[in-house]
Design a protein around this motif. Structure first.
Motif, mmCIF file in Angstrom:
data_model
loop_
_atom_site.group_PDB
_atom_site.id
_atom_site.type_symbol
_atom_site.label_atom_id
_atom_site.label_comp_id
_atom_site.label_asym_id
_atom_site.label_seq_id
_atom_site.Cartn_x
_atom_site.Cartn_y
_atom_site.Cartn_z
ATOM 1 N N LEU A 49 105.877 -23.121 171.052
ATOM 2 C CA LEU A 49 104.501 -22.832 171.438
ATOM 3 C C LEU A 49 103.555 -23.935 170.961
ATOM 4 O O LEU A 49 103.846 -24.622 169.973
ATOM 5 C CB LEU A 49 104.056 -21.491 170.851
ATOM 6 N N PRO A 50 102.423 -24.090 171.618
ATOM 7 C CA PRO A 50 101.421 -25.049 171.120
ATOM 8 C C PRO A 50 100.782 -24.531 169.838
ATOM 9 O O PRO A 50 100.822 -23.326 169.552
ATOM 10 C CB PRO A 50 100.397 -25.111 172.262
ATOM 11 N N ALA A 51 100.200 -25.428 169.074
ATOM 12 C CA ALA A 51 99.477 -25.018 167.873
ATOM 13 C C ALA A 51 98.299 -24.128 168.254
ATOM 14 O O ALA A 51 97.598 -24.393 169.234
ATOM 15 C CB ALA A 51 98.987 -26.247 167.111
ATOM 16 N N LEU A 52 98.082 -23.067 167.490
ATOM 17 C CA LEU A 52 96.995 -22.126 167.750
ATOM 18 C C LEU A 52 96.216 -21.873 166.463
ATOM 19 O O LEU A 52 96.208 -20.765 165.917
ATOM 20 C CB LEU A 52 97.546 -20.811 168.309
ATOM 21 N N PRO A 53 95.523 -22.917 165.944
ATOM 22 C CA PRO A 53 94.741 -22.733 164.723
ATOM 23 C C PRO A 53 93.556 -21.819 164.978
ATOM 24 O O PRO A 53 93.139 -21.630 166.130
ATOM 25 C CB PRO A 53 94.280 -24.160 164.390
ATOM 26 N N PRO A 54 92.986 -21.224 163.938
ATOM 27 C CA PRO A 54 91.848 -20.314 164.135
ATOM 28 C C PRO A 54 90.642 -21.055 164.690
ATOM 29 O O PRO A 54 90.358 -22.186 164.314
ATOM 30 C CB PRO A 54 91.582 -19.771 162.732
ATOM 31 N N GLU A 55 89.928 -20.406 165.594
ATOM 32 C CA GLU A 55 88.700 -20.974 166.132
ATOM 33 C C GLU A 55 87.571 -20.783 165.122
ATOM 34 O O GLU A 55 87.507 -19.760 164.436
ATOM 35 C CB GLU A 55 88.331 -20.306 167.459
ATOM 36 N N PRO A 56 86.644 -21.739 165.010
ATOM 37 C CA PRO A 56 85.517 -21.575 164.082
ATOM 38 C C PRO A 56 84.586 -20.466 164.544
ATOM 39 O O PRO A 56 84.444 -20.208 165.735
ATOM 40 C CB PRO A 56 84.823 -22.945 164.130
ATOM 41 N N ASP A 57 83.952 -19.799 163.570
ATOM 42 C CA ASP A 57 82.974 -18.774 163.911
ATOM 43 C C ASP A 57 81.775 -19.423 164.597
ATOM 44 O O ASP A 57 81.376 -20.549 164.262
ATOM 45 C CB ASP A 57 82.498 -18.040 162.654
ATOM 46 N N PRO A 58 81.174 -18.733 165.566
ATOM 47 C CA PRO A 58 80.034 -19.330 166.289
ATOM 48 C C PRO A 58 78.883 -19.731 165.379
ATOM 49 O O PRO A 58 78.220 -20.730 165.623
ATOM 50 C CB PRO A 58 79.610 -18.209 167.251
ATOM 51 N N ASP A 59 78.634 -18.964 164.313
ATOM 52 C CA ASP A 59 77.501 -19.284 163.444
ATOM 53 C C ASP A 59 77.891 -20.152 162.259
ATOM 54 O O ASP A 59 77.067 -20.441 161.392
ATOM 55 C CB ASP A 59 76.843 -17.994 162.932
ATOM 56 N N GLY A 60 79.162 -20.573 162.214
ATOM 57 C CA GLY A 60 79.613 -21.441 161.134
ATOM 58 C C GLY A 60 79.837 -20.739 159.812
ATOM 59 O O GLY A 60 80.103 -21.396 158.799
ATOM 60 N N THR A 61 79.762 -19.413 159.771
ATOM 61 C CA THR A 61 79.954 -18.679 158.527
ATOM 62 C C THR A 61 81.418 -18.750 158.102
ATOM 63 O O THR A 61 82.311 -18.453 158.900
ATOM 64 C CB THR A 61 79.555 -17.200 158.706
ATOM 65 N N PRO A 62 81.704 -19.168 156.861
ATOM 66 C CA PRO A 62 83.101 -19.215 156.417
ATOM 67 C C PRO A 62 83.700 -17.819 156.337
ATOM 68 O O PRO A 62 83.013 -16.858 155.999
ATOM 69 C CB PRO A 62 83.001 -19.857 155.024
ATOM 70 N N ARG A 63 84.975 -17.718 156.642
ATOM 71 C CA ARG A 63 85.644 -16.425 156.627
ATOM 72 C C ARG A 63 86.075 -16.065 155.209
ATOM 73 O O ARG A 63 86.603 -16.893 154.478
ATOM 74 C CB ARG A 63 86.864 -16.448 157.550
ATOM 75 N N ARG A 64 85.858 -14.818 154.863
ATOM 76 C CA ARG A 64 86.217 -14.371 153.528
ATOM 77 C C ARG A 64 87.722 -14.181 153.418
ATOM 78 O O ARG A 64 88.419 -13.993 154.405
ATOM 79 C CB ARG A 64 85.475 -13.086 153.193
ATOM 80 N N ARG A 65 88.216 -14.197 152.192
ATOM 81 C CA ARG A 65 89.644 -14.149 151.942
ATOM 82 C C ARG A 65 90.066 -12.776 151.445
ATOM 83 O O ARG A 65 89.257 -11.967 151.018
ATOM 84 C CB ARG A 65 90.043 -15.207 150.896
ATOM 85 N N GLY A 66 91.384 -12.551 151.503
ATOM 86 C CA GLY A 66 91.992 -11.398 150.865
ATOM 87 C C GLY A 66 91.446 -10.063 151.332
ATOM 88 O O GLY A 66 91.203 -9.837 152.514
ATOM 89 N N LEU A 67 91.227 -9.180 150.345
ATOM 90 C CA LEU A 67 90.798 -7.813 150.639
ATOM 91 C C LEU A 67 89.449 -7.793 151.345
ATOM 92 O O LEU A 67 89.207 -6.943 152.217
ATOM 93 C CB LEU A 67 90.731 -7.004 149.344
ATOM 94 N N ALA A 68 88.553 -8.720 151.003
ATOM 95 C CA ALA A 68 87.244 -8.748 151.656
ATOM 96 C C ALA A 68 87.380 -8.981 153.152
ATOM 97 O O ALA A 68 86.631 -8.420 153.953
ATOM 98 C CB ALA A 68 86.374 -9.838 151.027
ATOM 99 N N SER A 69 88.349 -9.797 153.549
ATOM 100 C CA SER A 69 88.564 -10.043 154.964
ATOM 101 C C SER A 69 89.083 -8.789 155.665
ATOM 102 O O SER A 69 88.701 -8.494 156.793
ATOM 103 C CB SER A 69 89.559 -11.200 155.148
#
Length: 440
Positions: free
Chosen positions: A217-237
């Protein structure tokens, strides 16, 4: 990016609507996308192989214990890893390359299947070991499944998501028709002693197709959020995913009605006992395990109309009610052919409900949330039937297999209707604009 180019090419090809002669035929346009076609092929072959294990494990457990309660415990062993790793797998699918996540999960699933083969060859005869290996399999599935499902809108145009979902479900159910029937034939000819290693070996061999598909399959990295907000990690996510789900009532209700259908009306844990006591054993267990999938296959082959449904919420409720009624009637059947036929009707209803739920989820949710929501979906869709196994096995131990089967189907019908009446948002739902998604 390769996947984007493939999607654009398929978008142009998809503009021509199938002619009237194909209005009821299954929509094959997603197969024009090479990446989707590769994933579809590998997953279909692997799903066929998995059906040998899906029959072999409960057959082996019942042969070891002679107790449907132990067969029901297989559901617990599978559900607990799904609950934990399904949610975690959804977070990983939103933060990592989904192709790599699918590859790792597929390799772990292959190793667990080899473990089942080894214990059968050695004659371990340990119910606890069998449950442990099922738990490892479930963990691997929980890691891979959210990534595999969430990547679908990145591989095909959004307007073809219902068609691609139907193709996935139909080919998977085609595998679950042929696989259990062949497994039942194996056990009918060779018995459990020789049949178990054959079944596990076939699964391990065919599972390599999913590893092949993931590697290509081709690489499918995560797309950036439209507002540029970084994604939280772990349980918060994980909490962010649940917060989105709880504030999107239609999606939450679609999960709830699926749990009602699977927990209360899934009779799978009763198949080994019913096949032996009511239908004479032998290949009957394979017919019972195949029946639901056979009905879903027939429904899928005539599924062109599903993509044109606009009142998807109402259709979803109707499909769940149809599932419960057909299951209850199958539990009353005294002839194998009648039980198989009614279970096939239930399978056709289940195909409709599954496609509608998945389409609502994939189209309604933004890409940044799809992995986490597919993680929840993995827990619900894969965990619900396993809780249903526990429910059926426990009820059968206390009230008998007939009450466990028929009573569960009727209870699902009643609760599905009450849910629809009490929360009309689901019934009122119609297809609408896509939230937060971009059309290639």
């Amino acid at each position: 990016m390769k996947a984007a180019g493939e999607v654009k090419a398929a978008t142009g090809a998809a503009q021509a609507e199938p002619g009237s002669a194909r209005r009821w035929a299954i929509d094959l346009r997603p197969l024009r996308v090479p990446a989707y076609r590769r994933l579809w092929t590998g997953n279909s072959v692997a799903m066929f192989g998995f059906q040998f294990t899906a029959v072999a494990v409960p057959v082996e457990m019942y042969a070891l214990t002679r107790d449907s309660f132990w067969v029901g415990l297989i559901g617990v062993a599978a559900f607990l890893p799904l609950l934990v790793f399904g949610l975690w797998g959804g977070v990983v699918a939103d933060r990592r390359d989904r192709r790599q996540v699918l590859l790792v999960g597929s390799l772990l699933l292959w190793l667990a299947t080899l473990g089942l083969l080894v214990q059968a060859l050695l004659g371990a005869r340990s119910p606890a070991l069998l449950l442990a290996l099922v738990a490892v399999q479930s963990t691997a599935f929980a890691i891979a499944s959210p990534a595999r499902s969430a990547m679908l809108p990145r591989l095909v145009p959004l307007d073809l998501v219902p068609a691609a979902s139907t193709l996935n479900y139909t080919t998977n159910t085609a595998a679950t028709v042929a696989g259990p029937m062949i497994a039942g034939l194996i056990f009918g000819v060779w018995g459990t002693g020789t049949g178990l290693p054959i079944a596990y070996a076939a699964d391990a061999l065919l599972l390599t197709a999913l590893v092949w598909a993931a590697r290509g399959l081709p690489a499918l990295p995560p797309e950036p959020d439209p507002d540029g907000t970084p994604r939280r990690r772990g349980l918060a996510s994980v909490v962010d995913g649940f917060r989105y789900l709880f504030t999107t009532r239609v999606l939450m209700l679609s999960f709830a009605i699926d749990l009602i259908a699977m927990i209360l009306a899934m009779p799978r844990a009763l198949f080994p006992e019913i096949a032996e006591e009511r239908f004479g054993g032998g290949a009957a267990v394979g017919w019972l395990f195949s029946a639901i999938a056979f009905g879903a296959l027939l429904g899928g082959l005539t599924s062109g109309w599903i993509g044109r449904i606009r009142r998807q919420g109402l259709a979803l409720v109707g499909a769940v009610v149809g599932w419960g009624v057909a299951v209850a009637l199958a539990g009353l059947a005294g002839h194998l052919w009648l039980a198989v036929g009614l279970l096939a009707v239930a399978g056709a209803a289940d195909l409709v409900s599954a496609v509608l739920r998945q389409s609502m989820l994939l189209v309604h949710a933004p890409d940044r949330m799809r992995g986490r929501l597919q993680g929840v979906n993995t827990v619900v869709v894969a965990g619900g039937p396993r809780l249903g196994d526990l429910r059926a096995g426990t009820m059968a131990a206390g009230l008998g297999s007939g009450v466990a089967w028929v009573g569960g189907g009727l209870a699902a019908v009643v609760l599905a209707v009450l849910l629809a009446v009490g929360f009309p948002a689901l019934v009122r739902y119609r297809t609408g604009p896509v939230a937060g998604s971009r059309q290639p």
